[in-house]
Design a protein around this motif. Structure first.
Motif, PDB file in Angstrom:
ATOM      1  N   GLY A   1       3.520  18.986 -84.811  1.00 29.43           N
ATOM      2  CA  GLY A   1       4.767  18.274 -85.064  1.00 29.43           C
ATOM      3  C   GLY A   1       5.878  18.730 -84.135  1.00 29.43           C
ATOM      4  N   VAL A   2       5.928  20.024 -83.838  1.00 29.10           N
ATOM      5  CA  VAL A   2       6.946  20.563 -82.941  1.00 29.10           C
ATOM      6  C   VAL A   2       6.832  19.955 -81.548  1.00 29.10           C
ATOM      7  CG1 VAL A   2       7.735  22.672 -81.779  1.00 29.10           C
ATOM      8  CG2 VAL A   2       7.198  22.719 -84.221  1.00 29.10           C
ATOM      9  N   VAL A   3       5.598  19.760 -81.059  1.00 29.78           N
ATOM     10  CA  VAL A   3       5.405  19.218 -79.711  1.00 29.78           C
ATOM     11  C   VAL A   3       5.197  17.705 -79.706  1.00 29.78           C
ATOM     12  CG1 VAL A   3       4.478  21.407 -78.857  1.00 29.78           C
ATOM     13  CG2 VAL A   3       2.892  19.643 -79.673  1.00 29.78           C
ATOM     14  N   GLY A   4       5.404  17.064 -80.852  1.00 32.11           N
ATOM     15  CA  GLY A   4       5.363  15.617 -80.915  1.00 32.11           C
ATOM     16  C   GLY A   4       3.977  15.000 -80.887  1.00 32.11           C
ATOM     17  N   LEU A   5       2.985  15.693 -81.444  1.00 29.23           N
ATOM     18  CA  LEU A   5       1.615  15.175 -81.402  1.00 29.23           C
ATOM     19  C   LEU A   5       0.988  15.037 -82.785  1.00 29.23           C
ATOM     20  CD1 LEU A   5       0.024  17.045 -78.336  1.00 29.23           C
ATOM     21  CD2 LEU A   5       0.788  14.658 -78.461  1.00 29.23           C
ATOM     22  N   SER A   6       1.796  14.923 -83.813  1.00 32.66           N
ATOM     23  CA  SER A   6       1.245  14.825 -85.167  1.00 32.66           C
ATOM     24  C   SER A   6       0.284  13.654 -85.318  1.00 32.66           C
ATOM     25  CB  SER A   6       2.380  14.679 -86.184  1.00 32.66           C
ATOM     26  OG  SER A   6       3.174  15.837 -86.224  1.00 32.66           O
ATOM     27  N   ASP A   7       0.560  12.583 -84.581  1.00 33.83           N
ATOM     28  CA  ASP A   7      -0.241  11.374 -84.768  1.00 33.83           C
ATOM     29  C   ASP A   7      -1.606  11.431 -84.098  1.00 33.83           C
ATOM     30  OD1 ASP A   7       0.968  11.386 -82.295  1.00 33.83           O
ATOM     31  OD2 ASP A   7       1.244   9.211 -82.210  1.00 33.83           O
ATOM     32  N   VAL A   8      -1.895  12.475 -83.312  1.00 36.29           N
ATOM     33  CA  VAL A   8      -3.210  12.585 -82.664  1.00 36.29           C
ATOM     34  C   VAL A   8      -3.965  13.820 -83.132  1.00 36.29           C
ATOM     35  CG1 VAL A   8      -2.514  11.278 -80.627  1.00 36.29           C
ATOM     36  CG2 VAL A   8      -2.288  13.780 -80.627  1.00 36.29           C
ATOM     37  N   ALA A   9      -3.571  14.387 -84.260  1.00 35.92           N
ATOM     38  CA  ALA A   9      -4.213  15.616 -84.741  1.00 35.92           C
ATOM     39  C   ALA A   9      -5.713  15.454 -84.895  1.00 35.92           C
ATOM     40  CB  ALA A   9      -3.587  16.052 -86.073  1.00 35.92           C
ATOM     41  N   GLY A  10      -6.167  14.258 -85.286  1.00 38.39           N
ATOM     42  CA  GLY A  10      -7.591  14.033 -85.506  1.00 38.39           C
ATOM     43  C   GLY A  10      -8.340  13.512 -84.300  1.00 38.39           C
ATOM     44  N   ALA A  11      -7.673  13.366 -83.172  1.00 33.59           N
ATOM     45  CA  ALA A  11      -8.322  12.834 -81.965  1.00 33.59           C
ATOM     46  C   ALA A  11      -9.104  13.923 -81.244  1.00 33.59           C
ATOM     47  CB  ALA A  11      -7.276  12.231 -81.034  1.00 33.59           C
ATOM     48  N   TYR A  12      -9.989  13.493 -80.334  1.00 33.28           N
ATOM     49  CA  TYR A  12     -10.710  14.414 -79.464  1.00 33.28           C
ATOM     50  C   TYR A  12     -10.009  14.452 -78.099  1.00 33.28           C
ATOM     51  CZ  TYR A  12     -14.514  14.630 -82.831  1.00 33.28           C
ATOM     52  OH  TYR A  12     -15.267  14.853 -83.972  1.00 33.28           O
ATOM     53  N   PRO A  13     -10.151  15.538 -77.361  1.00 30.80           N
ATOM     54  CA  PRO A  13      -9.480  15.654 -76.061  1.00 30.80           C
ATOM     55  C   PRO A  13      -9.730  14.471 -75.124  1.00 30.80           C
ATOM     56  CG  PRO A  13     -10.334  17.787 -76.706  1.00 30.80           C
ATOM     57  CD  PRO A  13     -10.829  16.798 -77.729  1.00 30.80           C
ATOM     58  N   ARG A  14     -10.943  13.908 -75.155  1.00 27.97           N
ATOM     59  CA  ARG A  14     -11.256  12.793 -74.245  1.00 27.97           C
ATOM     60  C   ARG A  14     -10.395  11.563 -74.510  1.00 27.97           C
ATOM     61  NH1 ARG A  14     -15.556  13.142 -77.849  1.00 27.97           N
ATOM     62  NH2 ARG A  14     -15.809  11.334 -79.258  1.00 27.97           N
ATOM     63  N   GLU A  15      -9.764  11.514 -75.665  1.00 27.80           N
ATOM     64  CA  GLU A  15      -8.942  10.370 -76.032  1.00 27.80           C
ATOM     65  C   GLU A  15      -7.479  10.542 -75.637  1.00 27.80           C
ATOM     66  OE1 GLU A  15     -10.270   8.704 -80.096  1.00 27.80           O
ATOM     67  OE2 GLU A  15     -10.762  10.846 -80.206  1.00 27.80           O
ATOM     68  N   LEU A  16      -7.153  11.642 -75.014  1.00 25.75           N
ATOM     69  CA  LEU A  16      -5.757  11.962 -74.701  1.00 25.75           C
ATOM     70  C   LEU A  16      -5.458  11.786 -73.222  1.00 25.75           C
ATOM     71  CD1 LEU A  16      -5.345  15.288 -76.727  1.00 25.75           C
ATOM     72  CD2 LEU A  16      -5.067  12.925 -77.535  1.00 25.75           C
ATOM     73  N   SER A  17      -4.199  11.495 -72.920  1.00 23.01           N
ATOM     74  CA  SER A  17      -3.731  11.492 -71.535  1.00 23.01           C
ATOM     75  C   SER A  17      -3.546  12.927 -71.054  1.00 23.01           C
ATOM     76  CB  SER A  17      -2.395  10.750 -71.442  1.00 23.01           C
ATOM     77  OG  SER A  17      -1.377  11.486 -72.121  1.00 23.01           O
ATOM     78  N   GLY A  18      -3.307  13.071 -69.747  1.00 25.50           N
ATOM     79  CA  GLY A  18      -3.098  14.411 -69.199  1.00 25.50           C
ATOM     80  C   GLY A  18      -1.902  15.108 -69.811  1.00 25.50           C
ATOM     81  N   GLY A  19      -0.801  14.373 -69.968  1.00 24.70           N
ATOM     82  CA  GLY A  19       0.381  14.973 -70.571  1.00 24.70           C
ATOM     83  C   GLY A  19       0.153  15.388 -72.007  1.00 24.70           C
ATOM     84  N   MET A  20      -0.597  14.582 -72.760  1.00 27.37           N
ATOM     85  CA  MET A  20      -0.896  14.933 -74.150  1.00 27.37           C
ATOM     86  C   MET A  20      -1.786  16.164 -74.220  1.00 27.37           C
ATOM     87  SD  MET A  20      -1.447  11.046 -75.564  1.00 27.37           S
ATOM     88  CE  MET A  20      -1.654  11.410 -77.291  1.00 27.37           C
ATOM     89  N   LYS A  21      -2.752  16.256 -73.308  1.00 25.88           N
ATOM     90  CA  LYS A  21      -3.605  17.447 -73.274  1.00 25.88           C
ATOM     91  C   LYS A  21      -2.771  18.697 -72.998  1.00 25.88           C
ATOM     92  CE  LYS A  21      -7.802  15.061 -71.703  1.00 25.88           C
ATOM     93  NZ  LYS A  21      -8.727  14.864 -70.563  1.00 25.88           N
ATOM     94  N   GLN A  22      -1.801  18.581 -72.097  1.00 23.81           N
ATOM     95  CA  GLN A  22      -0.980  19.747 -71.797  1.00 23.81           C
ATOM     96  C   GLN A  22      -0.104  20.120 -72.987  1.00 23.81           C
ATOM     97  OE1 GLN A  22      -0.890  22.603 -70.458  1.00 23.81           O
ATOM     98  NE2 GLN A  22      -0.910  21.806 -68.371  1.00 23.81           N
ATOM     99  N   ARG A  23       0.327  19.119 -73.755  1.00 22.68           N
ATOM    100  CA  ARG A  23       1.066  19.416 -74.984  1.00 22.68           C
ATOM    101  C   ARG A  23       0.182  20.142 -75.991  1.00 22.68           C
ATOM    102  NH1 ARG A  23       5.899  16.154 -76.106  1.00 22.68           N
ATOM    103  NH2 ARG A  23       6.365  14.895 -74.256  1.00 22.68           N
TER     104      ARG A  23
END
Length: 359
Positions: free
Chosen positions: A168-190
């Motif tokens: 929640g602090v880094v703004g990723l609460s909505d992808v907590a259940g996702a796998y890394p392959r589903e994320l963008s580069g910026g989201m992975k760095q977050r």
């Protein structure tokens, strides 16, 4: 080099701290046979890198470096590839063992610490964010973030709750259940940033974390660091080769070349007073008005000058002061801590506006 610099740091610590969070003294890291002899040998320690390799087979990645970092400061280490900056940051927690010198993190002498003390330091007090995300592909985001807590033996419910809190602090609460392959580069760095924050460390170390990101994502991640630094007050050491990034983020900047310290100062110090030709080349494309503040241009009023003009803090960047100063029909008063410290006029700004260092 991008010549547009945005200065929006949460604070500006321009001087070395009295009681530092990190204290580095006479730090060396030499790779090669007989490396331990190099720092103490007057005939070897100052040799240029090619000569040192030829005579000894050694490479001095870090040479006699000293610096302090205060609590809450965002301290930049900047240099070109091969300057020793990544080796230096790894020495701070002995991911790489220094050859000579000392590193203190608070009251812990890292260079003399036992394995138990080092584990405690790395698990509780210092976290590191790397350029490569290193996420576990078979684990969901929330489990990647909580992995360090799992290693420490924290129970599943507690570590999941903490991981979700940090997401929640880094703004990723909505992808907590996702796998890394589903994320963008910026989201992975977050996610990598959240993983570093989950243990609530005192100090965060960043080793060129945004180098692989596209420019827009990189800018967004820099903004995230600025936001988190302001909200959490963590001490940060940030490695980069990018001057605009260093100027945007850093309270102070250590410039390295061939393992040595070339200059330590604020971004304003580097732009206004580069220590040598090497630093001057780094900053030559930076618009001076984007970095220099009124404190550099403030002068005493001359006899007869009115002192009832508009006011600006002495920390105001020249570019942001232009409209006020140019539209006033009398000198602009420059303020510090509620007191007038001098004045500036359009003529005082003339030499800075539109100028670049070395331009």
């Amino acid at each position: 080099m991008n010549s547009t610099v945005s200065v929006e740091k949460a604070s500006s610590a321009g001087t070395a701290p009295v009681d530092p969070a990190i204290r580095v003294r006479s730090l060396w890291k030499v790779f090669g046979p007989g490396a331990a002899a190099v720092p103490g040998d007057a005939a070897l320690r100052d040799l240029p890198a090619p000569e040192l390799r030829e005579r000894t087979g050694c490479t001095a990645a870090v040479r006699d470096v000293d610096f302090d970092v205060s609590a809450g400061e965002l301290f930049i280490v900047m240099g070109l590839s091969g300057s020793g900056k990544s080796t230096l940051v790894r020495c701070l927690t002995r991911l790489i063992d220094p050859t000579a010198g000392t590193v203190h993190v608070g009251d812990v002498d890292v260079t003399a610490a036992s394995d138990v003390q080092l584990r405690d330091l790395r698990r509780h007090r210092v976290s590191m964010v790397f350029q490569h995300f290193g996420l576990l592909p078979h684990r969901r985001v929330v489990d990647n973030v909580g992995y360090g807590l799992e290693i420490r033996g924290v129970g599943r419910v507690a570590r999941r709750a903490r991981a979700e809190e940090v997401l929640g602090v880094v703004g990723l609460s909505d992808v907590a259940g996702a796998y890394p392959r589903e994320l963008s580069g910026g989201m992975k760095q977050r996610v990598g940033l959240a993983r570093a924050l989950v243990s609530d460390p005192d100090i965060l170390l960043f080793d060129e974390p945004f180098s692989a990101l596209d420019p827009l994502t990189r800018y967004d991640m820099q903004s995230e660091i600025i936001r988190l630094r302001g909200e959490l007050g963590k001490t940060m050491v940030f490695i980069t080769h990018d001057l605009p990034e260093a100027l945007r983020l850093g309270d102070r900047i250590l410039v390295m070349r061939e393992g040595r310290t070339v200059q330590i100062g604020t971004g304003e110090d580097l732009v206004a007073e580069p220590a040598d030709a090497y630093v001057r080349r780094f900053v030559r494309d930076v618009p001076a008005a984007d970095v220099l503040t009124l404190r550099r241009l403030t002068r005493d009023p001359v006899d007869g000058e009115p002192l009832d003009g508009p006011q600006l803090p002495d920390s105001t960047v020249v570019r942001d002061a232009v409209r006020t100063v140019l539209s006033a029909d009398r000198p602009t008063r420059v303020m510090r801590d509620g007191a007038v410290v001098g004045v500036v006029t359009p003529a005082d700004l003339a030499g800075v506006l539109g100028a670049t260092v070395g331009g």
